[in-house]
Design an enzyme around this catalytic site. Sequence first.
Site, PDB file in Angstrom:
ATOM      1  N   GLU A   1      16.609 -20.954  -8.894  1.00  0.00           N
ATOM      2  CA  GLU A   1      15.697 -20.748  -9.852  1.00  0.00           C
ATOM      3  C   GLU A   1      14.459 -20.361  -9.453  1.00  0.00           C
ATOM      4  OE1 GLU A   1      15.410 -23.887 -12.871  1.00  0.00           O
ATOM      5  OE2 GLU A   1      17.288 -23.146 -13.839  1.00  0.00           O
TER       6      GLU A   1
ATOM      7  N   GLU B   1      24.511 -24.727 -13.600  1.00  0.00           N
ATOM      8  CA  GLU B   1      23.853 -25.546 -14.277  1.00  0.00           C
ATOM      9  C   GLU B   1      23.996 -25.431 -16.046  1.00  0.00           C
ATOM     10  OE1 GLU B   1      19.693 -26.911 -13.617  1.00  0.00           O
ATOM     11  OE2 GLU B   1      19.747 -26.460 -11.347  1.00  0.00           O
TER      12      GLU B   1
ATOM     13  N   ASP C   1      12.052 -30.441 -10.346  1.00  0.00           N
ATOM     14  CA  ASP C   1      12.206 -31.416 -11.328  1.00  0.00           C
ATOM     15  C   ASP C   1      12.969 -32.623 -10.678  1.00  0.00           C
ATOM     16  OD1 ASP C   1      12.559 -32.906 -14.040  1.00  0.00           O
ATOM     17  OD2 ASP C   1      14.542 -31.818 -14.133  1.00  0.00           O
TER      18      ASP C   1
ATOM     19  N   TYR D   1      20.806 -23.236 -20.469  1.00  0.00           N
ATOM     20  CA  TYR D   1      20.482 -24.194 -21.355  1.00  0.00           C
ATOM     21  C   TYR D   1      20.237 -23.879 -22.951  1.00  0.00           C
ATOM     22  CZ  TYR D   1      20.048 -27.038 -17.266  1.00  0.00           C
ATOM     23  OH  TYR D   1      19.999 -27.745 -16.058  1.00  0.00           O
TER      24      TYR D   1
HETATM   25  C1  BDP Z   1      16.706 -26.361 -13.833  1.00  0.00           C
HETATM   26  C2  BDP Z   1      16.477 -27.132 -12.609  1.00  0.00           C
HETATM   27  C3  BDP Z   1      16.931 -28.481 -12.411  1.00  0.00           C
HETATM   28  C4  BDP Z   1      16.367 -29.067 -13.549  1.00  0.00           C
HETATM   29  C5  BDP Z   1      17.036 -28.794 -14.922  1.00  0.00           C
HETATM   30  C6  BDP Z   1      16.637 -29.685 -16.040  1.00  0.00           C
HETATM   31  O1  BDP Z   1      17.075 -26.197 -11.469  1.00  0.00           O
HETATM   32  O2  BDP Z   1      16.304 -28.802 -11.196  1.00  0.00           O
HETATM   33  O3  BDP Z   1      16.563 -30.804 -13.405  1.00  0.00           O
HETATM   34  O4  BDP Z   1      16.806 -27.458 -14.779  1.00  0.00           O
HETATM   35  O5  BDP Z   1      15.653 -29.115 -16.653  1.00  0.00           O
HETATM   36  O6  BDP Z   1      15.555 -25.897 -14.401  1.00  0.00           O
HETATM   37  O7  BDP Z   1      17.215 -30.519 -16.288  1.00  0.00           O
END
Ligand code: BDP
Length: 603
Positions: free
Chosen positions: A416, A509, A163, A472
Amino acid sequence: MLYPIATESRTLTDLNGVWKFMIDRETETVDPASPIPADRRMAVPASFNDQTVDRDVREHSGYFWYEREFSVAKALLNERVVLRFGSATHEAWVYVNGKQAAYHKGGFMPFEAELNEYLEPGKNRLTIRISNLLDHTTLPVGNYSEKKTDDGRLIRNVDENFDFFNYAGLHRPVRLYTTPKTYIQDITIAPEVDLQNGSADVNVSVESGGSFDEIRVTLIDEDGVEVGEAAGAETSISVKQVHLWEPLQAYLYTARVEGVNDGEVVDVYEEPFGIRSVEVKDAQFLINGKPFYFKGFGKHEDTYVNGRGLNEAYNVLDISLMKDMGANSFRTSHYPYSEEMMRLCDREGIVVIDETPAVGLMASFNFDISALERGDFTDDTWEVLDTSEAHEQVLRELVARDKNHASVVMWSIANEAANYADGAYEYFKPLFDLTRSLDPQNRPCTYVNIMMATPKADRSSELVDVLALNRYYGWYVQNGDLKTAEEKTRAELKEWSEKHPEKPIMYTEYGADTVAGFHSPYGEPFSEEYQQEYYQMNSRVFDEFPNFVGEQLWNFADFQTKFGIMRAQGNKKGIFTRSREPKMTVQYLKQRWSSIPEFGYKK
Ligand code: BDP
């Protein structure tokens, strides 16, 4: 690998500036024996992509060329003349006066070549052919395809398996440096700290090219005072009343290394270094024996116009913004950052998790991770990909480049990957073994765990020293429903704590796309209100777990990506815009982080 510097025995010349450039359409052979028929100019260091309004150039996948002339003063021709690239993204063939002088694959690591046999007095021509192609053998991983146009032209395409935009070019400084013919080739510094006595044994090992009668090592403190010296290629110098390198309280010594022949100092190199210890113990991350709490970010090397190219003003600004918020750390997601940034972090006391470019190690990469809801999710990543060789190479290069940095406290071996799929353990085990055997400072190692690799699905988490999770809840799943997201977050952290009670857990993240200036009285997704509530929810849960040792959110700033219906001019999860204007949540996080101490937050 030593960073190029000038000393009393070494000169340094920058080859940065505006170079000739051309896209290789592969319709005619380009022969570097004569000047290339370049039709454009490009600034170096920078990505080429955003330096033009020509879409064909910006989105080109394939080969392209850079060229410039340079001169070397006659007086230097008796020295060893070395050409050094901070990086060339992703694969490069280097020619000097038409003859190939270097080749390197991997877009984020420095490489160099001795030029003496290629040089001519006066002007010399430096030509570089670069490829930005990525496939299932490279890091990062790309999905490669090609087709022919009606008139027979080959069109290559790389669909990024990750991404962020596949920026390419000469991203980092290009330099010429000289050394004497007998020279200091490498220096490895591994301090052993005695926390009780406040002293340290600084182990220094020196490799040389050619042989010296004697190698001298002197350690100098920040006031320029000598605090110890020794002779030999392998030495250990003890420093009493040591001044430790601490997060946000950097202290750097200098190791001055001299190579001596016939009683005369022939070569001199000065390496800055910090003295600190790092250890993972009882579900804590200890720096200098004290439980550290990570506050900070996943980042990108990504700015307007420069693209992924070195932008030192932005590096300085970013660290200033981090410090203003009370942050103390970041991860070099998703590739090693410039050597200039690493040196700056040493100087500024910023704690770094140093990541390889191993991103996209997942056969089924897309933005739809609702598959998470299926407990049996798996794929054939480890049969489809063939990245082991590139992975080993980059780990060797990364540790060789960054081993002396006090700022680096942990290696992140991948971001990831398909750690939920059969074959993950077999793939990663040798890479962890390799990294641990290479690092003279024995730093902890981890990989960054993807959401689908839940405690039940995960196949390889016993390998990591720290559980580094990207989560997330409330964004890709339970979007707009922070209440359920909170329950899911809590439940999963509980499960990890039970599975690995001895391993500290951190988030590497968590984030929500947020359009700057978009507000909602209902806290709708994409609004600044939602981003803030999302962070408040996560903070609440983090504070319930004593073994939760850090929060690095996604992302420091908005950044450019490939096209996709989930991306509006890139990824908008920044808490700053791409030009570093704060979104609303910065105030909240600043308050939170300013009240969390670097050490001892959880106990
Ligand atoms: C994760 C990745 C990251 C993405 C992020 C996203 O590690 O590179 O930019 O999610 O979706 O999957 O914002």
